[in-house]
Design an enzyme around this catalytic site. Structure first.
Site, PDB file in Angstrom:
ATOM      1  N   CYS A   2      11.107   9.337  35.227  1.00  0.00           N
ATOM      2  CA  CYS A   2      10.205   9.239  34.003  1.00  0.00           C
ATOM      3  C   CYS A   2      10.469   8.033  33.051  1.00  0.00           C
ATOM      4  O   CYS A   2      11.503   7.428  33.489  1.00  0.00           O
ATOM      5  CB  CYS A   2      10.077  10.844  33.253  1.00  0.00           C
ATOM      6  N   LEU A  51       6.803  11.269  35.315  1.00  0.00           N
ATOM      7  CA  LEU A  51       6.447  11.314  37.010  1.00  0.00           C
ATOM      8  C   LEU A  51       6.691  12.966  37.465  1.00  0.00           C
ATOM      9  O   LEU A  51       7.872  13.364  37.180  1.00  0.00           O
ATOM     10  CB  LEU A  51       7.674  10.313  37.678  1.00  0.00           C
ATOM     11  N   ILE A  53       7.613  15.850  39.437  1.00  0.00           N
ATOM     12  CA  ILE A  53       8.393  16.113  40.571  1.00  0.00           C
ATOM     13  C   ILE A  53       8.696  17.546  40.776  1.00  0.00           C
ATOM     14  O   ILE A  53       8.541  18.351  41.821  1.00  0.00           O
ATOM     15  CB  ILE A  53       9.601  15.210  40.786  1.00  0.00           C
ATOM     16  N   ASN A  75      14.450  12.030  31.164  1.00  0.00           N
ATOM     17  CA  ASN A  75      14.159  11.422  32.204  1.00  0.00           C
ATOM     18  C   ASN A  75      15.426  11.519  33.268  1.00  0.00           C
ATOM     19  O   ASN A  75      16.371  11.471  33.045  1.00  0.00           O
ATOM     20  CB  ASN A  75      14.118   9.873  32.252  1.00  0.00           C
ATOM     21  N   GLY A  76      14.980  12.372  34.322  1.00  0.00           N
ATOM     22  CA  GLY A  76      15.958  12.763  35.254  1.00  0.00           C
ATOM     23  C   GLY A  76      15.614  14.115  35.930  1.00  0.00           C
ATOM     24  O   GLY A  76      14.697  14.690  35.771  1.00  0.00           O
ATOM     25  N   THR A 316      22.359 -11.821  42.238  1.00  0.00           N
ATOM     26  CA  THR A 316      22.423 -10.764  43.345  1.00  0.00           C
ATOM     27  C   THR A 316      21.704  -9.537  43.102  1.00  0.00           C
ATOM     28  O   THR A 316      21.065  -8.913  43.941  1.00  0.00           O
ATOM     29  CB  THR A 316      23.971 -10.428  43.615  1.00  0.00           C
ATOM     30  N   ARG A 319      18.047 -10.689  43.686  1.00  0.00           N
ATOM     31  CA  ARG A 319      18.026 -10.928  45.422  1.00  0.00           C
ATOM     32  C   ARG A 319      17.776  -9.548  46.082  1.00  0.00           C
ATOM     33  O   ARG A 319      16.755  -9.456  46.969  1.00  0.00           O
ATOM     34  CB  ARG A 319      19.177 -11.494  45.967  1.00  0.00           C
TER      35      ARG A 319
END
Length: 586
Positions: A2, A51, A53, A75-76, A316, A319
């Site tokens: 979230c 979100l 779930i 969030n979590g 990195t 990437r």
């Protein structure tokens, strides 16, 4: 994942300010496309992009205690929420949301309840009774979180700083395992494991204890009311997660509700090592496997979007975020909202190839501790934000709080690879080398580490460098130190990412959230002393050790694999040389 946004102790409680908060919170819609909720009490605002779930019907946020004097946005996932509810017999819950326990635990135990939570989380709790607020972030920093301060002394908290960089004079990373209390006007650590002090542990290696701990970590992450999948590169870490999931899913609530079909996902350039290995594991486990092929141009076209979402120009990280970003979009298109992934294994087991050079167990353990402490700046940031860009949540069993404690409590002499003439992560491979009921094929269980940049295709990095060379001139590089005196880009590729970042996030606090330290093959600055030959290397990723990586791979082929108890006796038949360097991201 979230998205949360809080503006606290603000001097403006007008409808215009409320509209502004809603507008800013919508910048997190990608993290939580299912619903937006907002709570206001005077000049305090809590906004949440959800979100869904767990508890799809009644779990919208903000969440409250019984009389709604305490409000929470989180969030979590709190994996032990059912056990925690049993400790709150005098409290009435209005939802089945795992995060509702936060409000009731605070009411019952005060600020010291945070270490009771087993899960991944960032939350803001506001107490209307005394205008007090509390902010906390999970132990390792799997969920992203930032804190900032406005000119009017307001305090801002958000999952991503794209919501606050215009309104805050200063903002910074909210450190993992840390709590901020408005009563104390400061931070304090709530997560203080033994390994954090870097004291050398002495617990003997027990393969069954290790195996059982990882299985428990995977199973608890199957808490979901929506379809999920597994990221499957064909490497050891993701393959074990997929194998454990397939073995135990039927026994879980999710398996009984959603069925036992497992969807696995892999991405790579045409002919990449990961695609081949991932397919082999999927066939072995019987998953419904999805391969996604991307071209270098697909990745290049996504660079600007990726930098916007991950809020970083660290080379990195950019990437490795691009393939994660691309596959996340494909996964979401299949109706999947959550995936299991293998992040964290290399840090806790000393699995990066450069660990072969560790001079002794003390330095190996201390380097591992440093790597875990920095994860929130690199792999966790990449995996969290690149997946959240498409409303997808990633869960990491290897970074389970209890599992990390088990692994980091093992005598690090057991993790030594180079001097022991053993393959990296030997203790993990050995723990799951079950001859009677194999978890994985032998050539996968004993497959050498492949850095992500190489696993998705060996010419991926070359394509990025060539693209940067066509957009960044030699003159730009000559003046790089004057153009960017802070974090001066050492290469054209780094310069390109910096230019894009500055266009999106031009304020100084944004730059200060970016880690910038000398590294090659993802080792920390202290571990660079293990490799004097890398002192002048300009490329921080594992590709800087390309020749070494090729040399290592030639030492490890399927025909060389031997039973674990014979590895040492054969003096390295299933090992690499001791000069390995290529690694996966950070």
């Amino acid at each position: 994942m979230c998205g949360i946004l809080a503006c606290l102790w603000c001097s403006d409680d007008s409808s215009a300010k409320r509209s502004r908060i809603i507008h800013l919170a919508q910048r997190l819609k990608h993290r939580g496309p299912d619903w937006i909720g907002i709570f206001q009490h005077k000049g305090n605002y809590l906004a949440h992009q959800r979100l869904a779930i767990v508890d799809l019907t009644s779990g919208d946020q903000p969440l409250f205690n019984e009389d709604k004097t305490i409000a929470v946005v989180a969030n979590g996932e709190i994996y032990n929420h059912e056990e925690l509810r049993k400790k709150l017999p005098n409290h009435t819950f209005s939802t089945n949301s795992d995060c509702e326990v936060i409000a009731h635990l605070y009411e019952e135990y005060g600020e010291n309840f945070v270490d009771m939570l087993d899960g991944i989380f960032s939350f803001v709790l506001y107490d209307t009774r005394d205008n007090h607020f509390l902010v906390a972030r999970d132990a390792i920093g799997i969920t992203s979180l930032y804190i900032g301060w406005g000119e009017d002394a307001s305090v801002w908290v958000s999952s991503e700083y794209k919501t606050m960089h215009e309104d805050c004079e200063h903002f910074e990373r909210f450190q993992p395992g840390t709590l901020y209390s408005s009563r104390e006007r400061g931070f304090r650590r709530w997560y203080n494991p033994v390994w954090f002090s870097e004291i050398i542990p002495t617990t003997p290696y027990d393969p069954m204890v290790l195996r059982n701990a990882l299985e428990k970590a995977v199973v608890k992450r199957l808490m979901t009311d929506v379809p999920f999948g597994v990221l499957l590169s064909g490497g050891l870490d993701s393959s074990l997660v997929a194998s454990i999931t397939s073995r135990y899913l039927a026994e879980t609530k999710a398996g009984k509700q959603l069925g036992t079909t497992i969807h696995s996902f892999c991405i790579g350039l045409e002919g990449s090592p990961d695609l081949k290995a991932g397919r082999q594991v999927a066939d072995y486990l019987g998953t419904v496997h999805h391969e996604f092929h991307f071209t270098p141009q697909d990745g290049i076209d996504a660079i600007e979007d990726v930098i916007y979402h991950i809020e970083s120009y660290e080379l990195t990280t950019v990437r490795s975020s691009i393939p994660t970003y691309l596959i996340s979009r494909k996964i979401k298109s299949h109706g999947i909202k959550m995936v299991l992934s293998g992040e964290g294994s290399d840090e806790i087991f000393g699995g990066y190839l450069y660990f072969h050079k560790a001079p002794n167990k003390e330095e190996l353990h201390q380097e591992s501790c440093r790597k875990i402490k920095a994860l929130h700046q690199y792999d966790c940031l990449r995996a969290n934000k690149a997946t959240s860009a498409w409303g997808l949540e990633a869960r990491f069993p290897y970074l389970d709080k209890e599992f990390v404690s088990v692994v980091m409590g093992i005598d690090p002499d057991n993790k030594m690879s180079g001097q022991k003439r053993r393959i990296e992560k030997w203790i993990l491979r050995n723990a799951f080398d079950d001859k009677e009921r194999p978890y994985l094929p032998q050539h996968i269980l004993w497959r050498q580490k492949e850095q992500m940049s190489d696993g998705v295709g060996y010419n991926w990095i070359d394509a990025l460098k060539a693209h940067a060379a066509s957009h960044v001139t030699d003159t730009m590089m000559l003046n790089a130190a004057r153009t960017y005196p802070l974090h001066t880009p050492p290469t054209k590729e780094a310069y390109l990412y910096r230019m894009i970042f500055e266009k999106i996030f031009p304020k100084q606090p944004a730059r200060l959230t970016i880690p910038w330290e000398p590294t090659v093959a993802c080792c920390t600055p202290k571990a660079l002393s293990w490799f004097p030959e890398w002192s002048n290397n300009m490329d921080p990723s594992g590709r800087a050790a390309w020749g070494i990586h090729n040399s290592a791979n030639t030492k490890l082929v399927t025909s060389d694999i031997v039973e674990p108890n014979k590895v040492e006796a054969q003096n390295g038949a299933a090992t690499t040389t001791t000069t390995n360097g290529a690694t996966n991201g950070h």
